[in-house]
Enzyme design. Structure first.
Site, PDB file in Angstrom:
ATOM      1  N   ASP A 149       0.825  -1.067   0.059  1.00 59.08           N
ATOM      2  CA  ASP A 149       0.055  -0.009   0.243  1.00 59.08           C
ATOM      3  C   ASP A 149       0.943   1.128  -0.001  1.00 59.08           C
ATOM      4  OD1 ASP A 149      -2.135   1.818   0.419  1.00 59.08           O
ATOM      5  OD2 ASP A 149      -3.345   0.058   0.948  1.00 59.08           O
ATOM      6  N   HIS A 212      -2.850   3.241  -4.579  1.00 62.79           N
ATOM      7  CA  HIS A 212      -2.387   2.589  -3.338  1.00 62.79           C
ATOM      8  C   HIS A 212      -0.823   2.319  -3.560  1.00 62.79           C
ATOM      9  CE1 HIS A 212      -5.800   2.712  -0.773  1.00 62.79           C
ATOM     10  NE2 HIS A 212      -6.405   2.585  -1.969  1.00 62.79           N
ATOM     11  N   GLU A 276     -10.022   2.813  -5.082  1.00 64.72           N
ATOM     12  CA  GLU A 276      -9.626   4.126  -4.884  1.00 64.72           C
ATOM     13  C   GLU A 276      -8.303   4.641  -5.673  1.00 64.72           C
ATOM     14  OE1 GLU A 276     -10.745   4.203  -0.213  1.00 64.72           O
ATOM     15  OE2 GLU A 276      -9.187   3.324  -0.675  1.00 64.72           O
TER      16      GLU A 276
HETATM   17  C1  ACM Z   1     -10.871  -0.491   0.875  1.00 66.85           C
HETATM   18  O1  ACM Z   1     -11.465  -0.174   1.695  1.00 66.85           O
HETATM   19  N1  ACM Z   1     -10.124   0.519  -0.067  1.00 66.85           N
HETATM   20  C2  ACM Z   1     -11.225  -1.701  -0.241  1.00 66.85           C
END
Ligand code: ACM
Length: 483
Positions: A149, A212, A276
């Protein structure tokens, strides 16, 4: 005559009730019989290929015999887990016998998972093993590892050593000035995979992309659209430094990483993230503009579909199937994908989309399955801004929604609870967030609806909390249930 009725009542009502067993997840069929069986009775193991589910089993306790039947190693393991819970209960109640009974059991869903997030806070290998030990006895069978991440890259990739030299180190988090450093060597991870398999837990790797990826870009700036020089992120939130869709060498990198990871993780499922990912930097990039013209991509959202198709080529080459956090604004996903239902308030649209595109779903909706959410208001410092997710709510979740039996089979692969790691700094906290809610989740994934009820779960809970206590698991005491 009256005495006769009272005797009958005792025999058929009181006797079976007093023999009630505390197994979690609730087995799908239990019949109680008269009599009892000494605890020290030897166990007879019988392979029975007529048991249809690989994870299914039968457990028969007779006055002088304990019989376990199964058609595979997984079923044998689960029969043993159920028996271990029965023996623990008898010992807790100072009994030297088990009640006579027969259990015929099999799971409702084939995928019953927990997710942990060593990217945000590194977990020691030994701690992951303890986490596996506990989940396995509740018949949870997949552990999803969120391995990268913005805040960390945690797995050794031999071709790209900087991923761990740079990406696995962070000097601060949210101003705490606390170092966070660590990664899994390929040997360690292979060992962990084997450890899980012995307990019927498959490890599912996640390489989250294209978003991420600050830690990845910090190690190799060429992976971003404008060769951005950044450090591993030290705050939570959503970053815009996506892996660049417009560069062919980004896909070579992804292909190399997937190929190395595929030699470590035998599981067919391979999570490629997808959540995201704001496209601002893609939209500003010359390379991406060139790609759009070349591929005739009119709408920016098509870039995301293009990205996943290319990644899927690497997965297919390695015999893997993509798992993806579904975003409703991505128009097309690879046909063989398994999609996650995760965002709060999107169930209706995700189900419609699954039917339209014929996707299977893993149900991980924020409303029922985000274990980073606190279990009660004011339970913990710094997380009151999150919704609460009480134990009862997890137990009441029905991943079949209002689908017909056939639709459920077609569209629902299973359930997963996610333990995002921004606030999970150690195993003590991880267990606290996970238990007892994972007991409820195990029942959601395993037990058919007619066999499930909140009250019946609560009746079995105390015995199971005692089981966890004896194993040194730091669960949250559900104080709201005391009355
Ligand atoms: C998530 O909660 N970003 C998959």
């Amino acid at each position: 005559m009256k005495i006769y009725y009272i005797f009958l009542l005792l025999l058929f009502v009181v006797l079976p009730l007093s023999a009630q067993v505390n197994v979690i997840p609730q087995p799908n069929k239990i019949e109680y019989h008269k009599g009892s069986c000494p605890l020290k009775t030897p166990i007879t193991y019988i392979t029975d290929n007529s048991i249809p589910s690989k994870e299914g089993y039968e457990l028969i306790v007779q006055p002088k015999k304990i019989i376990l039947k199964f058609s595979s190693k997984a079923g044998k393991f689960y029969a043993e887990q159920t028996l271990a819970q029965l023996i623990f209960q008898a010992e807790q109640e100072s009994k030297k016998v088990l009640p006579c009974l027969s259990i015929i059991d099999a799971p409702r869903f084939s995928y019953r998972a927990l997710m942990i997030d060593p990217a945000r806070h590194y977990w020691k290998v030994e701690d992951i093993k303890k986490y596996i030990d506990v989940m396995a006895q509740y018949k949870l069978n997949y552990l999803h590892l969120h391995l990268n991440d913005d805040q960390g890259w945690r797995i050794e990739i031999k071709k790209y050593p900087k991923l761990t030299e740079v990406g696995a180190k962070r000097t601060d988090f949210e101003g705490s000035k606390r170092n966070n450093e660590g990664y899994y060597t390929q040997e360690e991870m292979k060992n962990l995979v084997a450890y899980g398999l012995e307990r019927n837990v498959q490890l599912v790797p996640e390489f989250d992309m294209p978003g991420h990826n600050d830690a990845t870009v910090a190690a190799y700036p060429f992976l971003s659209c404008n060769d951005t020089i950044i450090t591993v992120r030290t705050t939570s939130g959503v970053s815009k430094n996506l892996l660049c869709v417009g560069k062919e060498k980004v896909f070579s990198f992804i292909d190399d990483v997937i190929t190395e990871l595929s030699t470590i993780f035998p599981c067919t499922y391979f999570h490629i993230g997808g959540d995201e990912a704001p496209m601002d930097k893609w939209q500003e990039s010359k390379e991406v503009r060139t790609l759009k013209n070349k591929e005739n991509l009119k709408d920016d959202s098509q870039l995301m579909s293009y990205f996943f198709e290319k990644v899927n080529t690497s997965l297919l080459k390695n015999g893997k199937q993509p798992l993806i956090w579904m975003e409703l604004d991505v128009p097309v996903y690879p046909k063989n994908s398994i999609m996650y239902l995760w965002r709060i308030n999107t169930t209706k649209q995700v189900l419609e989309r699954a039917k339209k595109d014929n996707f299977k779903l893993i149900c991980s909706p924020g409303e029922y399955a985000y274990f980073d959410y606190p279990q009660a208001k004011d339970d913990l410092p710094n997380v009151n801004w999150m919704p609460t997710l009480p134990l009862e709510k997890v137990l009441l979740f029905n991943p079949g929604f209002n689908l017909s039996k056939e639709e459920e089979k077609q569209y629902i692969l299973g359930v997963e609870a996610t333990l995002w790691g921004e606030s999970v700094k150690d195993l003590f906290r991880a267990f606290y967030m996970t238990y007892p809610r994972a007991l409820a989740l195990s029942e959601v994934g395993w037990t058919q609806m007619p066999q499930r009820s909140w009250q019946a779960f609560v009746d079995r809970l105390e015995g199971q909390l005692s089981y966890l206590w004896h194993q040194g698991v730091n669960y949250r005491v559900p104080v709201e249930l005391a009355n």
